[in-house]
Design a protein around this motif. Structure first.
Motif, PDB file in Angstrom:
ATOM      1  N   VAL A 379      -0.244  -2.677 -15.819  1.00 28.43           N
ATOM      2  CA  VAL A 379      -0.029  -2.347 -14.551  1.00 28.43           C
ATOM      3  C   VAL A 379      -0.899  -1.088 -14.139  1.00 28.43           C
ATOM      4  O   VAL A 379      -0.847  -0.416 -14.663  1.00 28.43           O
ATOM      5  CB  VAL A 379       1.511  -2.144 -14.146  1.00 28.43           C
ATOM      6  CG1 VAL A 379       1.815  -1.604 -12.754  1.00 28.43           C
ATOM      7  CG2 VAL A 379       2.368  -3.021 -14.662  1.00 28.43           C
ATOM      8  N   GLN A 380      -1.658  -1.177 -12.897  1.00 30.51           N
ATOM      9  CA  GLN A 380      -2.231   0.081 -12.376  1.00 30.51           C
ATOM     10  C   GLN A 380      -1.829   0.185 -10.924  1.00 30.51           C
ATOM     11  O   GLN A 380      -1.706  -0.865 -10.071  1.00 30.51           O
ATOM     12  CB  GLN A 380      -3.821  -0.149 -12.834  1.00 30.51           C
ATOM     13  CG  GLN A 380      -4.035  -1.534 -12.399  1.00 30.51           C
ATOM     14  CD  GLN A 380      -4.303  -2.720 -13.659  1.00 30.51           C
ATOM     15  OE1 GLN A 380      -4.594  -2.364 -14.403  1.00 30.51           O
ATOM     16  NE2 GLN A 380      -3.544  -3.655 -13.513  1.00 30.51           N
ATOM     17  N   ILE A 381      -1.879   1.359 -10.423  1.00 29.19           N
ATOM     18  CA  ILE A 381      -1.740   1.803  -9.066  1.00 29.19           C
ATOM     19  C   ILE A 381      -2.530   2.955  -8.698  1.00 29.19           C
ATOM     20  O   ILE A 381      -2.425   3.950  -9.408  1.00 29.19           O
ATOM     21  CB  ILE A 381      -0.171   2.394  -8.864  1.00 29.19           C
ATOM     22  CG1 ILE A 381       0.770   1.091  -9.516  1.00 29.19           C
ATOM     23  CG2 ILE A 381       0.074   2.655  -7.444  1.00 29.19           C
ATOM     24  CD1 ILE A 381       2.440   1.689  -9.363  1.00 29.19           C
ATOM     25  N   LEU A 382      -3.373   2.917  -8.022  1.00 27.51           N
ATOM     26  CA  LEU A 382      -4.441   3.770  -7.485  1.00 27.51           C
ATOM     27  C   LEU A 382      -4.311   4.224  -5.975  1.00 27.51           C
ATOM     28  O   LEU A 382      -4.164   3.298  -5.259  1.00 27.51           O
ATOM     29  CB  LEU A 382      -5.836   3.243  -7.738  1.00 27.51           C
ATOM     30  CG  LEU A 382      -6.294   3.264  -9.189  1.00 27.51           C
ATOM     31  CD1 LEU A 382      -5.720   2.539 -10.093  1.00 27.51           C
ATOM     32  CD2 LEU A 382      -7.936   3.217  -9.194  1.00 27.51           C
ATOM     33  N   THR A 383      -4.300   5.389  -5.957  1.00 31.49           N
ATOM     34  CA  THR A 383      -4.550   5.846  -4.419  1.00 31.49           C
ATOM     35  C   THR A 383      -5.945   5.993  -4.046  1.00 31.49           C
ATOM     36  O   THR A 383      -6.831   5.832  -4.773  1.00 31.49           O
ATOM     37  CB  THR A 383      -3.922   7.360  -4.377  1.00 31.49           C
ATOM     38  OG1 THR A 383      -4.595   8.277  -5.272  1.00 31.49           O
ATOM     39  CG2 THR A 383      -2.223   7.443  -4.673  1.00 31.49           C
ATOM     40  N   ARG A 384      -6.113   6.419  -2.785  1.00 29.47           N
ATOM     41  CA  ARG A 384      -7.413   6.600  -2.346  1.00 29.47           C
ATOM     42  C   ARG A 384      -8.303   7.765  -3.270  1.00 29.47           C
ATOM     43  O   ARG A 384      -9.452   7.566  -3.808  1.00 29.47           O
ATOM     44  CB  ARG A 384      -7.587   6.967  -0.998  1.00 29.47           C
ATOM     45  CG  ARG A 384      -8.988   7.197  -0.412  1.00 29.47           C
ATOM     46  CD  ARG A 384     -10.054   6.144  -0.528  1.00 29.47           C
ATOM     47  NE  ARG A 384     -11.221   6.454   0.095  1.00 29.47           N
ATOM     48  CZ  ARG A 384     -11.625   6.427   1.256  1.00 29.47           C
ATOM     49  NH1 ARG A 384     -10.877   5.803   2.222  1.00 29.47           N
ATOM     50  NH2 ARG A 384     -12.992   6.519   1.638  1.00 29.47           N
ATOM     51  N   ARG A 414     -14.040   2.550  -0.231  1.00 29.28           N
ATOM     52  CA  ARG A 414     -14.443   3.800  -0.364  1.00 29.28           C
ATOM     53  C   ARG A 414     -15.035   4.461   1.079  1.00 29.28           C
ATOM     54  O   ARG A 414     -14.982   5.408   1.349  1.00 29.28           O
ATOM     55  CB  ARG A 414     -15.296   4.099  -1.606  1.00 29.28           C
ATOM     56  CG  ARG A 414     -14.576   3.970  -2.976  1.00 29.28           C
ATOM     57  CD  ARG A 414     -15.688   4.285  -4.012  1.00 29.28           C
ATOM     58  NE  ARG A 414     -15.907   5.773  -4.158  1.00 29.28           N
ATOM     59  CZ  ARG A 414     -17.177   5.815  -4.691  1.00 29.28           C
ATOM     60  NH1 ARG A 414     -18.038   5.176  -4.996  1.00 29.28           N
ATOM     61  NH2 ARG A 414     -17.255   7.299  -4.870  1.00 29.28           N
ATOM     62  N   GLN A 415     -15.645   3.288   1.760  1.00 28.95           N
ATOM     63  CA  GLN A 415     -16.246   3.502   2.886  1.00 28.95           C
ATOM     64  C   GLN A 415     -15.407   3.379   4.229  1.00 28.95           C
ATOM     65  O   GLN A 415     -15.904   3.870   5.195  1.00 28.95           O
ATOM     66  CB  GLN A 415     -17.597   2.737   3.203  1.00 28.95           C
ATOM     67  CG  GLN A 415     -18.755   2.890   2.184  1.00 28.95           C
ATOM     68  CD  GLN A 415     -19.194   4.112   1.784  1.00 28.95           C
ATOM     69  OE1 GLN A 415     -19.674   4.684   2.850  1.00 28.95           O
ATOM     70  NE2 GLN A 415     -19.309   4.917   0.941  1.00 28.95           N
ATOM     71  N   GLU A 416     -14.215   3.023   4.019  1.00 24.88           N
ATOM     72  CA  GLU A 416     -13.368   2.789   4.995  1.00 24.88           C
ATOM     73  C   GLU A 416     -13.084   4.163   5.589  1.00 24.88           C
ATOM     74  O   GLU A 416     -12.727   5.295   5.118  1.00 24.88           O
ATOM     75  CB  GLU A 416     -12.049   2.092   4.540  1.00 24.88           C
ATOM     76  CG  GLU A 416     -11.087   1.612   5.490  1.00 24.88           C
ATOM     77  CD  GLU A 416      -9.878   1.196   5.089  1.00 24.88           C
ATOM     78  OE1 GLU A 416      -9.427   1.717   3.899  1.00 24.88           O
ATOM     79  OE2 GLU A 416      -9.285   0.138   5.350  1.00 24.88           O
TER      80      GLU A 416
END
Length: 427
Positions: A379-384, A414-416
């Motif tokens: 399981v992986q959870i990433l924020t900005r 990342r460009q958002e």
């Protein structure tokens, strides 16, 4: 009957001979694939000399089995089940764990029990209610919702009682390679399973190996074996008793004493002869002892090296200072330490599992436990913030591999612009 052997000869005796039965087993598999229940009934008549009107064992038959089993034996099975459950509950992994390994990046593992498993419990020369418990209790502890069991007909009352105590109510009268094929492929009566566990003869083992495309297995498990590492101070009668306990299983069982004392090896041989003389299964023991013998090692370090080369199913360590020896052991299905720890404890009631890899497979496999009945998902959870911290690495490596869509899936995030981005506060 009892003589010195060299390690190469002993290992070669234990090498799996699955190729020799590949053809007949393949024929059985195809019969079951094409014929389903009818093939199982036909093969039961051919191999077990039993005519079956039905393959499934009903509730009435399970209840009637209790009337054919001594009440004290039933009590002992219940007590053994409690101990087996207690030990295997200690092995339960966490259902889910999550760790934030750095700001914005949380990783973890989700553990899920298999949906359906099949257990094979041998029959033939004897009833094995202990194996019924060993194969099914860990699956129940792991949380497997569907557990079925196959055993050769007629299924012994002891086996039925043990399965009922373990909570297994889906039981089929079916043995040999055909039982493995039925559980892997499915028939009109038996639904296919995700994994098959349990020991058996060379035909059963070959079928398990050949059907792994359809159902995973625990490991190859064939005739029983033991190695004993013993020094001069070991009690010869105890060592001999442990060797005979494995020898009585099967004519193809094998027993090896690895000792630093030639005198002890001779004493053990004398005790084996004395104890085997009046054993009820002395004919089987005599055959098994032809596969057995002893090796005299220069010291305990060499004894450990020999044991690791053999990779025995059961390893008994009976030396004055056992912990350093234990530290050097790399290959063994189950380990029993000290003069008051016979292998029979693990076979029945200490709580550890007696379904173990044989024929040197302890180099690659572990004995049956709760983990055999589970699978894991990362399981992986990433924020900005987390994505930004590893984004350059991902984009660079993905581009280097020519997988530009992979790189873009990171880049577009990342460009958002912050104003267009939905909240990810849940992460």
């Amino acid at each position: 009957m009892w003589s010195a052997v060299d390690v190469e000869t002993w290992v070669s005796r234990r090498t799996s001979r699955l190729d020799a039965v590949h053809g007949p087993v393949q024929e059985i598999i195809e019969k079951v694939r094409l014929g389903g229940d009818a093939a199982l009934i036909e093969l039961s008549e051919k191999f077990d000399k039993v005519h079956l009107d039905t393959i499934a064992v009903d509730e009435d038959a399970r209840e009637a089995a209790y009337e054919q089993v001594d009440a004290r034996i039933t009590e002992c099975l219940v007590e053994a089940e409690v101990r087996i459950s207690r030990f295997h509950e200690l092995q339960l992994p966490r259902g889910l764990w999550l760790n934030e390994i750095e700001p914005g990046i949380t990783l973890g593992v989700k553990t899920t029990p298999l949906s359906r498993v099949g257990a094979y419990v041998p029959g033939g020369r004897a009833a094995y209610p202990s194996t019924a418990l060993m194969c099914t209790v860990p699956a129940r502890i792991a949380g497997v919702p569907e557990i079925c069991c196959c055993s050769p007909p007629p299924i012994q009352p002891l086996t039925l009682v043990a399965l009922d105590i373990a909570g297994v109510h889906e039981i089929y009268q079916c043995g040999g390679a055909q039982a493995i094929a039925a559980m892997a492929l499915g028939t009109e009566t038996i639904d296919p399973v995700d994994k098959i566990v349990g020991p058996g003869n060379v035909y059963v083992t070959a079928a398990k190996m050949m059907l792994r495309e359809y159902a995973e297995i625990d490991f190859p498990a064939g005739p029983s074996e033991i190695a004993v590492i013993a020094d001069e101070g070991a009690v010869a009668a105890y060592v001999a008793a442990d060797i005979l306990a494995q020898a009585e299983h099967d004519p193809h069982a094998a027993c090896l004493l690895i000792s630093t004392s030639a005198a002890l090896a001779e004493r053990v041989g004398a005790d084996i002869k004395k104890q085997a003389e009046h054993a009820p299964r002395k004919d089987i023991i005599a055959q098994a002892l032809k596969n057995s013998g002893y090796i005299v090692a220069e010291d305990l370090a060499e004894a450990v090296a020999i044991s690791n080369a053999v990779a025995p199913e059961h390893l008994s360590i009976q030396v004055a200072d056992p912990l350093p020896v234990l530290g050097g052991i790399r290959n063994a299905g189950a380990i029993f330490i000290g003069p008051y720890t016979p292998v029979a404890c693990g076979d029945y009631a200490s709580g550890t599992n007696h379904v173990l890899p044989t024929a040197g497979y302890a180099r690659q496999y572990s004995g049956l436990d709760v983990h055999h009945f589970c699978k894991t998902s990362s399981v992986q959870i990433l924020t900005r913030e987390g994505l930004d911290s590893i984004g350059d690495i991902i984009e660079t490596l993905a581009t280097a591999e020519g997988l530009t869509a992979h790189a873009r899936s990171v880049h577009v995030r990342r460009q958002e612009k912050t104003g267009n981005r939905k909240s990810n506060s849940g992460c």
